[in-house]
Scaffold this motif. Sequence first.
Motif, PDB file in Angstrom:
ATOM      1  N   UNK A   1     -14.311  -9.879  24.061  1.00 45.18           N
ATOM      2  CA  UNK A   1     -13.919 -10.542  22.931  1.00 45.18           C
ATOM      3  C   UNK A   1     -14.311  -9.699  21.541  1.00 45.18           C
ATOM      4  N   UNK A   2     -13.600  -9.895  20.589  1.00 45.32           N
ATOM      5  CA  UNK A   2     -13.656  -9.006  19.269  1.00 45.32           C
ATOM      6  C   UNK A   2     -14.082 -10.103  18.298  1.00 45.32           C
ATOM      7  N   UNK A   3     -15.204  -9.936  17.684  1.00 41.53           N
ATOM      8  CA  UNK A   3     -15.400 -11.291  16.680  1.00 41.53           C
ATOM      9  C   UNK A   3     -16.383 -10.468  15.593  1.00 41.53           C
ATOM     10  N   UNK A   4     -16.617 -11.296  14.650  1.00 39.42           N
ATOM     11  CA  UNK A   4     -17.292 -10.969  13.245  1.00 39.42           C
ATOM     12  C   UNK A   4     -16.453 -10.875  12.162  1.00 39.42           C
ATOM     13  N   UNK A   5     -16.978 -10.960  10.968  1.00 36.70           N
ATOM     14  CA  UNK A   5     -16.048 -11.045   9.729  1.00 36.70           C
ATOM     15  C   UNK A   5     -16.227  -9.369   9.233  1.00 36.70           C
ATOM     16  N   UNK A   6     -17.162  -9.247   8.366  1.00 32.19           N
ATOM     17  CA  UNK A   6     -17.453  -7.960   7.840  1.00 32.19           C
ATOM     18  C   UNK A   6     -17.721  -6.717   8.852  1.00 32.19           C
ATOM     19  N   UNK A   7     -18.570  -7.266  10.024  1.00 35.51           N
ATOM     20  CA  UNK A   7     -19.190  -6.369  11.018  1.00 35.51           C
ATOM     21  C   UNK A   7     -18.706  -6.881  12.259  1.00 35.51           C
ATOM     22  N   UNK A   8     -17.595  -6.159  12.928  1.00 37.74           N
ATOM     23  CA  UNK A   8     -17.131  -6.453  13.928  1.00 37.74           C
ATOM     24  C   UNK A   8     -17.968  -6.100  15.087  1.00 37.74           C
ATOM     25  N   UNK A   9     -17.719  -7.027  16.167  1.00 40.21           N
ATOM     26  CA  UNK A   9     -18.562  -6.784  17.577  1.00 40.21           C
ATOM     27  C   UNK A   9     -17.674  -6.900  18.502  1.00 40.21           C
ATOM     28  N   UNK A  10     -17.494  -5.738  19.480  1.00 43.06           N
ATOM     29  CA  UNK A  10     -16.570  -6.174  20.719  1.00 43.06           C
ATOM     30  C   UNK A  10     -17.547  -6.153  21.589  1.00 43.06           C
TER      31      UNK A  10
ATOM     32  N   UNK B   1     -21.110   0.716  29.387  1.00 41.34           N
ATOM     33  CA  UNK B   1     -21.198   1.081  27.723  1.00 41.34           C
ATOM     34  C   UNK B   1     -20.743   2.497  27.512  1.00 41.34           C
ATOM     35  N   UNK B   2     -21.308   3.521  28.382  1.00 40.47           N
ATOM     36  CA  UNK B   2     -20.759   4.779  28.385  1.00 40.47           C
ATOM     37  C   UNK B   2     -19.524   5.316  28.370  1.00 40.47           C
ATOM     38  N   UNK B   3     -19.061   4.507  29.747  1.00 43.50           N
ATOM     39  CA  UNK B   3     -17.711   4.813  30.015  1.00 43.50           C
ATOM     40  C   UNK B   3     -16.715   4.219  28.988  1.00 43.50           C
TER      41      UNK B   3
ATOM     42  N   UNK C   1      -9.364   0.141  17.321  1.00 41.37           N
ATOM     43  CA  UNK C   1     -10.147  -0.674  16.505  1.00 41.37           C
ATOM     44  C   UNK C   1     -10.041   0.089  15.328  1.00 41.37           C
ATOM     45  N   UNK C   2      -9.359  -0.382  14.099  1.00 42.52           N
ATOM     46  CA  UNK C   2      -9.262   0.318  12.906  1.00 42.52           C
ATOM     47  C   UNK C   2     -10.532   0.384  12.028  1.00 42.52           C
ATOM     48  N   UNK C   3     -11.252  -0.388  12.127  1.00 40.78           N
ATOM     49  CA  UNK C   3     -12.591  -0.402  11.357  1.00 40.78           C
ATOM     50  C   UNK C   3     -13.858  -0.093  12.255  1.00 40.78           C
ATOM     51  N   UNK C   4     -15.104  -0.266  11.622  1.00 37.05           N
ATOM     52  CA  UNK C   4     -16.361   0.053  12.325  1.00 37.05           C
ATOM     53  C   UNK C   4     -16.697  -1.203  13.109  1.00 37.05           C
ATOM     54  N   UNK C   5     -17.273  -1.019  14.286  1.00 36.69           N
ATOM     55  CA  UNK C   5     -17.725  -2.160  15.097  1.00 36.69           C
ATOM     56  C   UNK C   5     -18.776  -1.716  15.897  1.00 36.69           C
ATOM     57  N   UNK C   6     -19.516  -2.661  16.481  1.00 33.75           N
ATOM     58  CA  UNK C   6     -20.598  -2.509  17.419  1.00 33.75           C
ATOM     59  C   UNK C   6     -19.923  -2.923  18.759  1.00 33.75           C
ATOM     60  N   UNK C   7     -20.205  -2.155  19.897  1.00 27.35           N
ATOM     61  CA  UNK C   7     -20.072  -2.410  21.201  1.00 27.35           C
ATOM     62  C   UNK C   7     -21.138  -2.857  22.084  1.00 27.35           C
ATOM     63  N   UNK C   8     -20.952  -3.986  22.669  1.00 26.34           N
ATOM     64  CA  UNK C   8     -21.865  -4.881  23.178  1.00 26.34           C
ATOM     65  C   UNK C   8     -21.489  -4.975  24.621  1.00 26.34           C
ATOM     66  N   UNK C   9     -22.094  -4.450  25.589  1.00 23.85           N
ATOM     67  CA  UNK C   9     -21.795  -4.888  27.063  1.00 23.85           C
ATOM     68  C   UNK C   9     -23.143  -5.562  27.809  1.00 23.85           C
ATOM     69  N   UNK C  10     -22.526  -6.631  28.200  1.00 20.66           N
ATOM     70  CA  UNK C  10     -23.930  -7.542  28.801  1.00 20.66           C
ATOM     71  C   UNK C  10     -23.317  -8.260  30.170  1.00 20.66           C
ATOM     72  N   UNK C  11     -24.249  -8.790  30.771  1.00 19.36           N
ATOM     73  CA  UNK C  11     -24.066  -9.665  31.995  1.00 19.36           C
ATOM     74  C   UNK C  11     -23.281 -10.813  31.306  1.00 19.36           C
ATOM     75  N   UNK C  12     -22.634 -11.647  32.289  1.00 11.95           N
ATOM     76  CA  UNK C  12     -22.078 -13.046  31.765  1.00 11.95           C
ATOM     77  C   UNK C  12     -23.252 -14.012  31.530  1.00 11.95           C
ATOM     78  N   UNK C  13     -24.432 -13.840  32.285  1.00 10.01           N
ATOM     79  CA  UNK C  13     -25.391 -14.788  32.168  1.00 10.01           C
ATOM     80  C   UNK C  13     -25.501 -15.843  33.194  1.00 10.01           C
ATOM     81  N   UNK C  14     -26.366 -16.704  33.368  1.00  8.77           N
ATOM     82  CA  UNK C  14     -26.493 -17.594  34.170  1.00  8.77           C
ATOM     83  C   UNK C  14     -25.217 -18.829  33.991  1.00  8.77           C
ATOM     84  N   UNK C  15     -25.174 -19.284  32.637  1.00  8.30           N
ATOM     85  CA  UNK C  15     -24.084 -20.203  32.196  1.00  8.30           C
ATOM     86  C   UNK C  15     -23.012 -19.652  31.972  1.00  8.30           C
ATOM     87  N   UNK C  16     -22.445 -18.850  32.518  1.00 12.43           N
ATOM     88  CA  UNK C  16     -21.303 -17.902  32.486  1.00 12.43           C
ATOM     89  C   UNK C  16     -19.955 -18.468  32.000  1.00 12.43           C
TER      90      UNK C  16
END
Length: 156
Positions: free
Chosen positions: A9-18, A39-41, A52-67
């Motif tokens: 999921x790519x979200x955010x306005x001025x600061x994108x988060x992948x 994350x490294x791979x 992705x054309x602009x700056x973004x933050x990459x976030x890798x996570x588990x889906x969690x319990x309520x996935x």
Amino acid sequence: MGYDIVRVQLSGGDRLCLQIMAERRSDGSMNVDDCAAVSRAVAAILDVEDPIDSAYTLEVSSPGIDRPLTRLSDFERFAGFEARVEMALPVDGRKKFRGRLLGARGEEIVMVCEEAEVALPFESVHKAKLVLTDELIAASQQAEDRQDGEGRSAED
């Protein structure tokens, strides 16, 4: 690498988060070391491909319990647990459903909502996720205990 992608999921306005949610293919778990490896791979591929054309933050996570439930097989895997499903198109005049998953039947999700069985076309699911309940927490804890037990030797 032995992981399944649960959601990208790519979200955010001025600061994108992948955001990439992943889990181990072998047992569905995901720990900090797994997140770092994915994350490294992914970062290496994104640096080369630069999709992705602009700056973004990459976030890798588990889906969690309520996935989130993103594949038809997720509805089978989590049969017996409570879920919320939002449809892109109404089914019997409704778009939102909450109830106990019964699994999948062909290309439909089957669940019990308000004591009636409902079949929802998987292709029309907008979003779906497990509901955090005591039952789900207990099942998650039991799965963690089994994984911890498998990683220990008789001397531990």
